[in-house]
Design a protein around this motif. Structure first.
Motif, PDB file in Angstrom:
ATOM      1  N   SER A   1      -1.158  11.290   7.997  1.00 17.11           N
ATOM      2  CA  SER A   1      -0.875  12.659   7.538  1.00 17.11           C
ATOM      3  C   SER A   1      -1.630  13.735   8.324  1.00 17.11           C
ATOM      4  O   SER A   1      -1.457  14.920   8.045  1.00 17.11           O
ATOM      5  CB  SER A   1      -1.146  12.837   6.037  1.00 17.11           C
ATOM      6  OG  SER A   1      -0.638  11.773   5.287  1.00 17.11           O
TER       7      SER A   1
ATOM      8  N   LYS B   1      -1.272  12.134   0.249  1.00 11.32           N
ATOM      9  CA  LYS B   1      -1.217  11.647  -1.139  1.00 11.32           C
ATOM     10  C   LYS B   1      -2.598  11.270  -1.653  1.00 11.32           C
ATOM     11  O   LYS B   1      -2.934  11.487  -2.817  1.00 11.32           O
ATOM     12  CB  LYS B   1      -0.220  10.472  -1.257  1.00 11.32           C
ATOM     13  CG  LYS B   1      -0.690   9.178  -0.617  1.00 11.32           C
ATOM     14  CD  LYS B   1       0.345   8.094  -0.700  1.00 11.32           C
ATOM     15  CE  LYS B   1       1.207   7.964   0.522  1.00 11.32           C
ATOM     16  NZ  LYS B   1       0.573   8.008   1.848  1.00 11.32           N
TER      17      LYS B   1
ATOM     18  N   TYR C   1      -0.306   0.353  -1.710  1.00 11.06           N
ATOM     19  CA  TYR C   1      -1.381   0.474  -0.723  1.00 11.06           C
ATOM     20  C   TYR C   1      -1.121   1.634   0.220  1.00 11.06           C
ATOM     21  O   TYR C   1       0.025   1.898   0.592  1.00 11.06           O
ATOM     22  CB  TYR C   1      -1.515  -0.828   0.081  1.00 11.06           C
ATOM     23  CG  TYR C   1      -2.042  -1.958  -0.767  1.00 11.06           C
ATOM     24  CD1 TYR C   1      -3.402  -2.208  -0.859  1.00 11.06           C
ATOM     25  CD2 TYR C   1      -1.176  -2.756  -1.514  1.00 11.06           C
ATOM     26  CE1 TYR C   1      -3.898  -3.223  -1.663  1.00 11.06           C
ATOM     27  CE2 TYR C   1      -1.656  -3.775  -2.323  1.00 11.06           C
ATOM     28  CZ  TYR C   1      -3.020  -4.004  -2.392  1.00 11.06           C
ATOM     29  OH  TYR C   1      -3.502  -4.997  -3.198  1.00 11.06           O
ATOM     30  N   THR C   2      -2.204   2.285   0.613  1.00 11.17           N
ATOM     31  CA  THR C   2      -2.044   3.434   1.502  1.00 11.17           C
ATOM     32  C   THR C   2      -3.384   3.820   2.102  1.00 11.17           C
ATOM     33  O   THR C   2      -4.397   3.127   1.905  1.00 11.17           O
ATOM     34  CB  THR C   2      -1.416   4.623   0.726  1.00 11.17           C
ATOM     35  OG1 THR C   2      -1.009   5.629   1.664  1.00 11.17           O
ATOM     36  CG2 THR C   2      -2.386   5.229  -0.284  1.00 11.17           C
TER      37      THR C   2
ATOM     38  N   TYR D   1       5.696   1.121  -0.956  1.00 11.75           N
ATOM     39  CA  TYR D   1       6.130  -0.161  -1.501  1.00 11.75           C
ATOM     40  C   TYR D   1       5.257  -0.560  -2.682  1.00 11.75           C
ATOM     41  O   TYR D   1       4.023  -0.523  -2.578  1.00 11.75           O
ATOM     42  CB  TYR D   1       6.009  -1.267  -0.446  1.00 11.75           C
ATOM     43  CG  TYR D   1       7.037  -1.213   0.642  1.00 11.75           C
ATOM     44  CD1 TYR D   1       8.398  -1.284   0.358  1.00 11.75           C
ATOM     45  CD2 TYR D   1       6.653  -1.102   1.977  1.00 11.75           C
ATOM     46  CE1 TYR D   1       9.345  -1.242   1.378  1.00 11.75           C
ATOM     47  CE2 TYR D   1       7.593  -1.065   2.997  1.00 11.75           C
ATOM     48  CZ  TYR D   1       8.929  -1.129   2.684  1.00 11.75           C
ATOM     49  OH  TYR D   1       9.864  -1.082   3.683  1.00 11.75           O
TER      50      TYR D   1
ATOM     51  N   ARG E   1       6.887  10.920  -1.649  1.00 11.71           N
ATOM     52  CA  ARG E   1       7.127  10.051  -0.497  1.00 11.71           C
ATOM     53  C   ARG E   1       7.348   8.634  -1.022  1.00 11.71           C
ATOM     54  O   ARG E   1       6.990   8.321  -2.169  1.00 11.71           O
ATOM     55  CB  ARG E   1       5.980  10.062   0.524  1.00 11.71           C
ATOM     56  CG  ARG E   1       4.741   9.319   0.133  1.00 11.71           C
ATOM     57  CD  ARG E   1       4.006   9.951  -0.998  1.00 11.71           C
ATOM     58  NE  ARG E   1       3.335  11.191  -0.598  1.00 11.71           N
ATOM     59  CZ  ARG E   1       2.978  12.131  -1.439  1.00 11.71           C
ATOM     60  NH1 ARG E   1       3.180  11.982  -2.760  1.00 11.71           N
ATOM     61  NH2 ARG E   1       2.395  13.229  -1.041  1.00 11.71           N
ATOM     62  N   ILE E   2       7.918   7.799  -0.148  1.00 12.84           N
ATOM     63  CA  ILE E   2       8.201   6.417  -0.556  1.00 12.84           C
ATOM     64  C   ILE E   2       7.034   5.517  -0.177  1.00 12.84           C
ATOM     65  O   ILE E   2       6.460   5.656   0.900  1.00 12.84           O
ATOM     66  CB  ILE E   2       9.497   5.923   0.116  1.00 12.84           C
ATOM     67  CG1 ILE E   2      10.677   6.765  -0.366  1.00 12.84           C
ATOM     68  CG2 ILE E   2       9.737   4.445  -0.171  1.00 12.84           C
ATOM     69  CD1 ILE E   2      12.003   6.424   0.242  1.00 12.84           C
TER      70      ILE E   2
HETATM   71  C1  FMN Z   1      10.711   2.183   2.817  1.00 14.47           C
HETATM   72  C2  FMN Z   1       9.376   2.851   3.054  1.00 14.47           C
HETATM   73  C3  FMN Z   1       8.218   2.233   2.620  1.00 14.47           C
HETATM   74  C4  FMN Z   1       6.970   2.833   2.818  1.00 14.47           C
HETATM   75  N1  FMN Z   1       5.856   2.206   2.341  1.00 14.47           N
HETATM   76  C5  FMN Z   1       4.651   2.818   2.470  1.00 14.47           C
HETATM   77  C6  FMN Z   1       3.495   2.243   1.857  1.00 14.47           C
HETATM   78  O1  FMN Z   1       3.550   1.198   1.183  1.00 14.47           O
HETATM   79  N2  FMN Z   1       2.318   2.894   2.017  1.00 14.47           N
HETATM   80  C7  FMN Z   1       2.221   4.076   2.717  1.00 14.47           C
HETATM   81  O2  FMN Z   1       1.119   4.617   2.823  1.00 14.47           O
HETATM   82  N3  FMN Z   1       3.307   4.650   3.274  1.00 14.47           N
HETATM   83  C8  FMN Z   1       4.523   4.053   3.165  1.00 14.47           C
HETATM   84  N4  FMN Z   1       5.637   4.642   3.708  1.00 14.47           N
HETATM   85  C9  FMN Z   1       5.479   5.927   4.439  1.00 14.47           C
HETATM   86  C10 FMN Z   1       5.386   7.071   3.408  1.00 14.47           C
HETATM   87  O3  FMN Z   1       6.673   7.361   2.895  1.00 14.47           O
HETATM   88  C11 FMN Z   1       4.739   8.344   3.979  1.00 14.47           C
HETATM   89  O4  FMN Z   1       5.420   8.761   5.149  1.00 14.47           O
HETATM   90  C12 FMN Z   1       3.264   8.143   4.305  1.00 14.47           C
HETATM   91  O5  FMN Z   1       2.607   7.357   3.329  1.00 14.47           O
HETATM   92  C13 FMN Z   1       2.546   9.486   4.430  1.00 14.47           C
HETATM   93  O6  FMN Z   1       2.668  10.172   3.194  1.00 14.47           O
HETATM   94  P1  FMN Z   1       1.699  11.404   2.799  1.00 14.47           P
HETATM   95  O7  FMN Z   1       1.542  12.239   4.050  1.00 14.47           O
HETATM   96  O8  FMN Z   1       2.425  12.125   1.718  1.00 14.47           O
HETATM   97  O9  FMN Z   1       0.404  10.814   2.312  1.00 14.47           O
HETATM   98  C14 FMN Z   1       6.891   4.076   3.504  1.00 14.47           C
HETATM   99  C15 FMN Z   1       8.076   4.716   3.909  1.00 14.47           C
HETATM  100  C16 FMN Z   1       9.286   4.115   3.674  1.00 14.47           C
HETATM  101  C17 FMN Z   1      10.550   4.851   4.095  1.00 14.47           C
END
Ligand code: FMN
Length: 214
Positions: free
Chosen positions: A144, A86, A79-80, A67, A64-65
């Motif tokens: 998630s 993940k 950060y997440t 920043y 997944r993406i």
């Molecule tokens: C451009 C972009 C930036 C993103 N930045 C973040 C981020 O910094 N942190 C985050 O948790 N999710 C971010 N997301 C969302 C994740 O891609 C993802 O949907 C979310 O973290 C859940 O992922 P997981 O279920 O695999 O944990 C971003 C998505 C996009 C398209």
């Protein structure tokens, strides 16, 4: 052949705007910062967006993406939600990969290594720098997990907005991970798919540098 298949087969661009002849500096972080700054200055859309790949307890990879938000002591910080998909993967296996792709510059960077949660104080500082709406969102989103409806989420946002009308503390399950790399590859697209690839690989405290076939 369907139109889509034809389009997929035909859609390739020539990579020919630059080359990577040699690595002049033995420090991959200096080169990373140079490439990232160039991507930002070149107005690459979402230059700091990178793909994070993790592996779960059944050895199933997912990506997944996120920043990239900081480079601290030669570690790449994002950060997440620690309870997210993940986050659960990382709790089981903290080896991840991180990948940047800047089509405009015909460049990619691939990083491999292991992550640790960052110091809570650093997560606090970053969390407090975010807009109020994002802070509420970090509490409201059980990232998630299954969501029965959009209304369920909006109701949580309403409740949390009343609970935290101004100051919002950082949720304990939300914060940063720092990736300590042991391998970083710099890739520059070249004509006829004969791309330039240089890898920095950590050996003890030193980095060895080698070229890879495209
Ligand atoms: C451009 C972009 C930036 C993103 N930045 C973040 C981020 O910094 N942190 C985050 O948790 N999710 C971010 N997301 C969302 C994740 O891609 C993802 O949907 C979310 O973290 C859940 O992922 P997981 O279920 O695999 O944990 C971003 C998505 C996009 C398209």
């Amino acid at each position: 052949m369907s139109d889509l298949t034809q389009a997929l087969r035909d859609d390739h661009h020539s990579f020919d705007i630059a080359k990577l002849d040699e690595i002049k500096d033995g420090n991959p972080f200096t080169l990373f910062e140079k490439w990232m700054q160039h991507a930002i200055d070149s107005n690459c859309l979402e230059a700091n967006a990178c793909i994070i790949a993790t592996v779960d307890a059944n050895n199933q990879p997912s990506s997944r993406i996120v920043y990239l938000k900081e480079l601290i002591d030669d570690q790449f910080v994002f950060y997440t939600n620690y309870h997210s998909h993940k986050g659960k993967d990382i709790a089981f296996n903290n080896k991840i990969s991180m990948q940047f792709f800047w089509p405009l510059l015909q460049q990619q960077i691939r990083i491999e290594g292991s992550v640790e949660k960052i110091d809570e104080k650093i997560s606090d500082d970053y969390f407090q720098s975010r807009p109020w709406e994002s802070k509420i969102g970090a509490w409201a989103s059980h990232q998630s997990e299954k969501l029965s409806s959009r209304e369920e989420l909006e109701q949580r946002i309403d409740e949390l907005s009343k609970k935290y009308p101004t100051d919002v503390p950082r949720p304990p399950h939300w914060g940063g991970y720092a990736l300590t790399p042991n391998k970083i590859e710099f890739w520059q697209g070249r004509a006829s798919r004969l791309h330039d690839r240089f890898v920095f690989e950590k050996n003890g405290t030193n980095w060895s540098i080698f070229r890879l076939n495209p």
